[in-house]
Design a protein around this motif. Structure first.
Motif, PDB file in Angstrom:
ATOM      1  N   ARG A 219       0.832  -1.203   0.000  1.00  0.00           N
ATOM      2  CA  ARG A 219       0.000   0.000   0.000  1.00  0.00           C
ATOM      3  C   ARG A 219       0.865   1.252   0.000  1.00  0.00           C
ATOM      4  O   ARG A 219       0.552   2.243  -0.668  1.00  0.00           O
ATOM      5  N   ALA A 220       1.976   1.197   0.747  1.00  0.00           N
ATOM      6  CA  ALA A 220       2.892   2.336   0.782  1.00  0.00           C
ATOM      7  C   ALA A 220       3.511   2.566  -0.599  1.00  0.00           C
ATOM      8  O   ALA A 220       3.635   3.711  -1.052  1.00  0.00           O
ATOM      9  N   LEU A 221       3.878   1.483  -1.281  1.00  0.00           N
ATOM     10  CA  LEU A 221       4.447   1.605  -2.620  1.00  0.00           C
ATOM     11  C   LEU A 221       3.420   2.148  -3.610  1.00  0.00           C
ATOM     12  O   LEU A 221       3.751   2.940  -4.495  1.00  0.00           O
ATOM     13  N   ASP A 222       2.164   1.734  -3.432  1.00  0.00           N
ATOM     14  CA  ASP A 222       1.095   2.247  -4.292  1.00  0.00           C
ATOM     15  C   ASP A 222       0.895   3.738  -4.070  1.00  0.00           C
ATOM     16  O   ASP A 222       0.664   4.503  -5.030  1.00  0.00           O
ATOM     17  N   ARG A 223       0.969   4.174  -2.829  1.00  0.00           N
ATOM     18  CA  ARG A 223       0.842   5.604  -2.527  1.00  0.00           C
ATOM     19  C   ARG A 223       1.991   6.388  -3.153  1.00  0.00           C
ATOM     20  O   ARG A 223       1.785   7.459  -3.727  1.00  0.00           O
ATOM     21  N   ALA A 224       3.193   5.833  -3.064  1.00  0.00           N
ATOM     22  CA  ALA A 224       4.357   6.505  -3.650  1.00  0.00           C
ATOM     23  C   ALA A 224       4.212   6.592  -5.168  1.00  0.00           C
ATOM     24  O   ALA A 224       4.569   7.604  -5.775  1.00  0.00           O
TER      25      ALA A 224
END
Length: 327
Positions: A74-79
């Motif tokens: 999810r963090a990578l998707d946000r980035a």
């Protein structure tokens, strides 16, 4: 005693310098590992690392590798969403010309932005000539729905100390505090009440050295001035479109041929002197009306009591805002 006095004085000086450094770090502190002047790629990479680090530091995920992996994704998707939000502020309309950040950039000024969404606000990272120079934090309207601007300022002052200036203005017809500014050696912070048009508050962090360079080159967008310029351009465009008669030639096309009518036929002749005199009289009457309107406006402004600028918000009521997230 002299030795104790000297130590006390030294301690006082060190504390003074320490508090000053903390205050200075406070304004640019919201950037985290990011620095003024960073490139777009550097900002994206640092934001990605920050988001992943937040997952690593989340104690609720420790011991659960599956949950940790999902949170990391999810963090990578946000980035990736941040990277995809890149928008050059030039050419065709971008949508930001009438947004909450419309007064914070100049179009066709070699500027661009990245947008970051989180639970309480949206952050706009603005770049000029490829360098980060401004971050606008626009709070989600539902997050500050029941928070007064004075409460917000009181909470901001707890973090950033005494402001250097403030301004009053009208919000929903009432004269209230609408802006406060903080400064340190490297950074500037403006906190603005944007409720009347956007239903929220904004915090605008800027690199002071870059502001000086842009101002000297006449390239700096300054809030209300930029918004007024946008409105003025729209008015001019409207006037231009109204100046063109959409139905010109419609009668000719329906009846065929030239239907121009000589309106002066059969009228008595007037001399050029009479026409000039009539025009001069009309101009004089128009100028007299304009002067009366200016005098009336001056009288209204004189009647309006000017509010005294304040920079200390420690006495403002901060109740109900203790859990506010102040960037």
């Amino acid at each position: 005693m002299r030795k104790l006095s000297f130590l006390a004085m030294l301690t006082f000086v060190l504390l003074a310098f320490s508090s000053q450094a903390t205050a200075e770090e406070g304004i640019a502190g919201m950037l985290g590992a990011i620095e003024w002047g960073d490139s777009r790629d550097e900002v994206v990479e640092k934001l990605r690392e920050q988001m992943i680090q937040e997952v690593r530091d989340d104690e609720s995920l420790r011991g659960d590798r599956v949950a940790m992996q999902r949170a990391r994704q999810r963090a990578l998707d946000r980035a990736r969403a941040v990277e995809d939000s890149h928008t050059p502020l030039r050419g065709a309309r971008t949508g930001y010309e009438v947004s909450i950040i419309s007064g914070e950039f100049n179009k066709d000024n070699n500027e661009e932005l990245l947008r970051v969404r989180d639970e309480v606000a949206q952050r706009y990272y603005l770049f000029v000539d490829g360098k980060l120079y401004r971050v606008v934090v626009a709070y989600n309207s539902d997050y500050v729905e029941n928070v007064g601007f004075e409460t917000f300022l009181a909470q901001a002052s707890r973090r950033y100390g005494r402001a250097v200036s403030s301004d009053y203005g009208e919000v929903f017809g009432e004269e209230v505090l609408v802006r406060a500014t903080w400064e340190d050696r490297d950074s500037e912070l403006r906190v603005e009440d944007k409720r009347e048009f956007f239903g929220t508050f904004a915090m605008i962090f800027s690199d002071r050295s870059m502001l000086s360079e842009l101002r000297a080159a006449n390239r700096l967008a300054t809030g209300e001035q930029a918004q007024q310029a946008e409105v003025s351009e729209r008015v001019r465009a409207l006037q231009r479109s109204e100046a063109v008669d959409r139905h010109a030639g419609a009668v000719d096309s329906l009846l065929g041929g030239d239907t121009t009518v000589d309106l002066s036929a059969g009228r008595p002749d007037y001399s050029e002197e009479d026409a000039a005199a009539a025009e001069a009289q009309a101009r004089a009457e128009a100028e007299a009306r304009a002067e009366r309107e200016r005098e009336e406006e001056k009288k209204k402004k004189k009647k309006k009591k000017r509010r005294q600028e304040r920079t200390d918000f420690s006495d403002l009521e901060a109740g109900g805002g203790d859990d506010l997230i102040i960037y």
